[in-house]
Design a protein around this motif. Structure first.
Motif, PDB file in Angstrom:
ATOM      1  N   GLY A   1      10.746 -22.885   4.368  1.00 45.18           N
ATOM      2  CA  GLY A   1       9.959 -24.311   4.414  1.00 45.18           C
ATOM      3  C   GLY A   1       8.976 -24.465   5.721  1.00 45.18           C
ATOM      4  O   GLY A   1       8.208 -25.250   5.781  1.00 45.18           O
ATOM      5  N   LYS A   2       9.099 -23.382   6.701  1.00 41.58           N
ATOM      6  CA  LYS A   2       8.313 -23.268   7.607  1.00 41.58           C
ATOM      7  C   LYS A   2       7.201 -22.327   7.610  1.00 41.58           C
ATOM      8  O   LYS A   2       7.303 -21.557   6.486  1.00 41.58           O
ATOM      9  N   ARG A   3       6.127 -22.057   8.613  1.00 33.17           N
ATOM     10  CA  ARG A   3       4.989 -21.077   8.572  1.00 33.17           C
ATOM     11  C   ARG A   3       5.716 -19.744   8.204  1.00 33.17           C
ATOM     12  O   ARG A   3       6.658 -19.627   9.023  1.00 33.17           O
ATOM     13  N   LEU A   4       5.324 -19.093   7.252  1.00 34.34           N
ATOM     14  CA  LEU A   4       5.621 -17.778   7.146  1.00 34.34           C
ATOM     15  C   LEU A   4       5.163 -16.672   7.950  1.00 34.34           C
ATOM     16  O   LEU A   4       3.904 -16.736   8.246  1.00 34.34           O
ATOM     17  N   ARG A   5       5.800 -15.942   8.357  1.00 33.26           N
ATOM     18  CA  ARG A   5       5.632 -14.886   9.424  1.00 33.26           C
ATOM     19  C   ARG A   5       5.787 -13.358   8.824  1.00 33.26           C
ATOM     20  O   ARG A   5       6.701 -12.842   8.847  1.00 33.26           O
ATOM     21  N   PRO A   6       4.580 -12.992   7.989  1.00 29.18           N
ATOM     22  CA  PRO A   6       4.615 -11.789   7.353  1.00 29.18           C
ATOM     23  C   PRO A   6       4.739 -10.610   8.447  1.00 29.18           C
ATOM     24  O   PRO A   6       5.729  -9.608   8.075  1.00 29.18           O
TER      25      PRO A   6
ATOM     26  N   VAL B   1       3.518 -16.054   0.569  1.00 26.29           N
ATOM     27  CA  VAL B   1       4.605 -15.188  -0.047  1.00 26.29           C
ATOM     28  C   VAL B   1       4.576 -13.832   0.627  1.00 26.29           C
ATOM     29  O   VAL B   1       3.270 -13.332   1.087  1.00 26.29           O
ATOM     30  N   PHE B   2       5.604 -13.148   0.965  1.00 27.70           N
ATOM     31  CA  PHE B   2       5.644 -11.988   1.519  1.00 27.70           C
ATOM     32  C   PHE B   2       6.840 -11.056   0.285  1.00 27.70           C
ATOM     33  O   PHE B   2       7.680 -11.561   0.093  1.00 27.70           O
ATOM     34  N   ALA B   3       6.203  -9.765  -0.179  1.00 20.14           N
ATOM     35  CA  ALA B   3       6.882  -9.287  -1.164  1.00 20.14           C
ATOM     36  C   ALA B   3       7.080  -7.699  -0.673  1.00 20.14           C
ATOM     37  O   ALA B   3       5.972  -7.251  -0.355  1.00 20.14           O
ATOM     38  N   GLY B   4       8.279  -7.094  -0.361  1.00 19.09           N
ATOM     39  CA  GLY B   4       8.271  -5.738  -0.012  1.00 19.09           C
ATOM     40  C   GLY B   4       9.387  -5.071  -0.417  1.00 19.09           C
ATOM     41  O   GLY B   4      10.189  -5.408  -0.804  1.00 19.09           O
TER      42      GLY B   4
ATOM     43  N   VAL C   1      10.954  -2.629   7.739  1.00 16.89           N
ATOM     44  CA  VAL C   1      10.935  -1.531   8.392  1.00 16.89           C
ATOM     45  C   VAL C   1      12.321  -1.012   8.979  1.00 16.89           C
ATOM     46  O   VAL C   1      12.758  -0.053   8.985  1.00 16.89           O
ATOM     47  N   ALA C   2      12.851  -1.914   9.476  1.00 19.74           N
ATOM     48  CA  ALA C   2      14.208  -1.831  10.300  1.00 19.74           C
ATOM     49  C   ALA C   2      15.169  -1.514   9.376  1.00 19.74           C
ATOM     50  O   ALA C   2      16.073  -0.546   9.560  1.00 19.74           O
ATOM     51  N   GLU C   3      15.210  -2.188   8.188  1.00 18.34           N
ATOM     52  CA  GLU C   3      16.289  -2.009   7.331  1.00 18.34           C
ATOM     53  C   GLU C   3      16.196  -0.604   6.489  1.00 18.34           C
ATOM     54  O   GLU C   3      17.029  -0.024   6.128  1.00 18.34           O
ATOM     55  N   ALA C   4      14.732  -0.062   6.368  1.00 24.26           N
ATOM     56  CA  ALA C   4      14.313   1.165   5.857  1.00 24.26           C
ATOM     57  C   ALA C   4      14.572   2.318   6.681  1.00 24.26           C
ATOM     58  O   ALA C   4      14.007   3.391   6.249  1.00 24.26           O
ATOM     59  N   ALA C   5      15.016   2.343   7.665  1.00 22.19           N
ATOM     60  CA  ALA C   5      15.397   3.562   8.701  1.00 22.19           C
ATOM     61  C   ALA C   5      15.709   4.713   7.802  1.00 22.19           C
ATOM     62  O   ALA C   5      16.780   4.494   7.163  1.00 22.19           O
ATOM     63  N   GLY C   6      14.938   5.643   7.755  1.00 23.79           N
ATOM     64  CA  GLY C   6      15.530   6.926   7.087  1.00 23.79           C
ATOM     65  C   GLY C   6      14.599   6.971   5.521  1.00 23.79           C
ATOM     66  O   GLY C   6      14.724   7.921   5.307  1.00 23.79           O
ATOM     67  N   ASP C   7      14.192   5.705   5.417  1.00 18.61           N
ATOM     68  CA  ASP C   7      13.181   5.870   4.204  1.00 18.61           C
ATOM     69  C   ASP C   7      11.821   6.525   4.135  1.00 18.61           C
ATOM     70  O   ASP C   7      11.580   6.453   5.504  1.00 18.61           O
ATOM     71  N   GLY C   8      11.053   6.850   3.409  1.00 14.16           N
ATOM     72  CA  GLY C   8       9.795   7.517   3.493  1.00 14.16           C
ATOM     73  C   GLY C   8       8.687   6.561   3.304  1.00 14.16           C
ATOM     74  O   GLY C   8       7.548   6.996   3.603  1.00 14.16           O
ATOM     75  N   ALA C   9       9.072   5.523   2.677  1.00 17.09           N
ATOM     76  CA  ALA C   9       7.919   4.459   2.495  1.00 17.09           C
ATOM     77  C   ALA C   9       8.440   3.012   2.596  1.00 17.09           C
ATOM     78  O   ALA C   9       9.393   2.720   2.097  1.00 17.09           O
ATOM     79  N   VAL C  10       7.557   2.269   2.965  1.00 15.81           N
ATOM     80  CA  VAL C  10       7.605   0.750   2.899  1.00 15.81           C
ATOM     81  C   VAL C  10       6.165   0.185   2.402  1.00 15.81           C
ATOM     82  O   VAL C  10       5.105   0.593   3.183  1.00 15.81           O
ATOM     83  N   VAL C  11       6.224  -0.716   1.525  1.00 20.94           N
ATOM     84  CA  VAL C  11       5.090  -1.345   0.854  1.00 20.94           C
ATOM     85  C   VAL C  11       5.474  -2.780   0.916  1.00 20.94           C
ATOM     86  O   VAL C  11       6.265  -3.203   0.362  1.00 20.94           O
ATOM     87  N   SER C  12       4.146  -3.267   1.355  1.00 20.60           N
ATOM     88  CA  SER C  12       4.514  -4.894   1.317  1.00 20.60           C
ATOM     89  C   SER C  12       3.237  -5.388   0.803  1.00 20.60           C
ATOM     90  O   SER C  12       2.058  -4.928   0.816  1.00 20.60           O
ATOM     91  N   PHE C  13       3.280  -6.711   0.296  1.00 17.82           N
ATOM     92  CA  PHE C  13       2.099  -7.592   0.056  1.00 17.82           C
ATOM     93  C   PHE C  13       2.497  -9.182   0.495  1.00 17.82           C
ATOM     94  O   PHE C  13       3.541  -9.770   0.493  1.00 17.82           O
ATOM     95  N   THR C  14       1.228  -9.527   0.867  1.00 13.49           N
ATOM     96  CA  THR C  14       1.319 -10.746   1.615  1.00 13.49           C
ATOM     97  C   THR C  14       0.162 -11.623   0.979  1.00 13.49           C
ATOM     98  O   THR C  14      -0.895 -11.311   0.746  1.00 13.49           O
ATOM     99  N   GLY C  15       0.531 -12.616   0.283  1.00  8.21           N
ATOM    100  CA  GLY C  15      -0.177 -13.832  -0.571  1.00  8.21           C
ATOM    101  C   GLY C  15      -0.856 -14.747   0.491  1.00  8.21           C
ATOM    102  O   GLY C  15       0.271 -15.453   1.316  1.00  8.21           O
TER     103      GLY C  15
END
Length: 152
Positions: A9-14, A96-99, A22-36
């Motif tokens: 409900g407040k300003r979205l901070r992509p 929107v943020f989708a990653g 990225v922190a959750e993905a430690a050990g993964d090889g790819a992070v992809v995100s989209f911000t609308g």
């Protein structure tokens, strides 16, 4: 595996959402995100000051969870993150943020693309543009539905 699907409900901070992914993905090889971003012009070219996203707290949240969960099941991803604004969003601000994170890039790209195609057509929101020409309700476009059909 983590799945985050949240209404904001407040300003979205992509930047913060991406950092969390990225922190959750430690050990993964790819992070992809989209911000609308809320567009400053309508499809007809009129100036838009504010995009108003009305929602039903329970139904809208469930629709985000269903879409995020489907992406996690469909693609070889380790983490999915969807955060969607509601309320009044000034033109130029993120809505929107989708990653997605995965061991390899293709799955992360596909998952993020899938998330956005479904969010545009299936997330439960009532959208209205407000500007100098007044206020008007908006719906997904034929292109939005065509993009969604790619995944059937």
């Amino acid at each position: 595996m983590s799945i985050v699907a949240r209404l904001e409900g407040k300003r979205l901070r992509p930047d913060l959402e991406l950092a969390a992914l990225v922190a959750e993905a430690a050990g993964d090889g790819a992070v992809v995100s989209f911000t609308g971003i809320a567009r400053p012009r309508s499809s007809g070219g009129e100036a838009v000051d504010v995009l108003v996203l009305e929602h039903h707290p329970t139904l809208t949240q469930k629709s985000l969870e269903d879409i995020a969960g489907a992406a996690a099941e469909r693609f070889d991803v380790t983490h999915v993150r969807v955060v969607h604004r509601f309320g009044e969003v000034p033109a130029g601000q993120p809505i929107v943020f989708a990653g997605a994170a995965s061991p390899h890039r293709r799955s992360a790209f596909d998952a993020a693309d899938y998330l956005m195609d479904r969010l545009k057509t299936e997330a439960i929101f009532w959208k209205r543009e407000t500007g100098e020409a007044g206020s008007r309700w908006i719906e997904p476009t034929e292109t939005d539905y065509s993009d969604r059909e790619r995944w059937d």
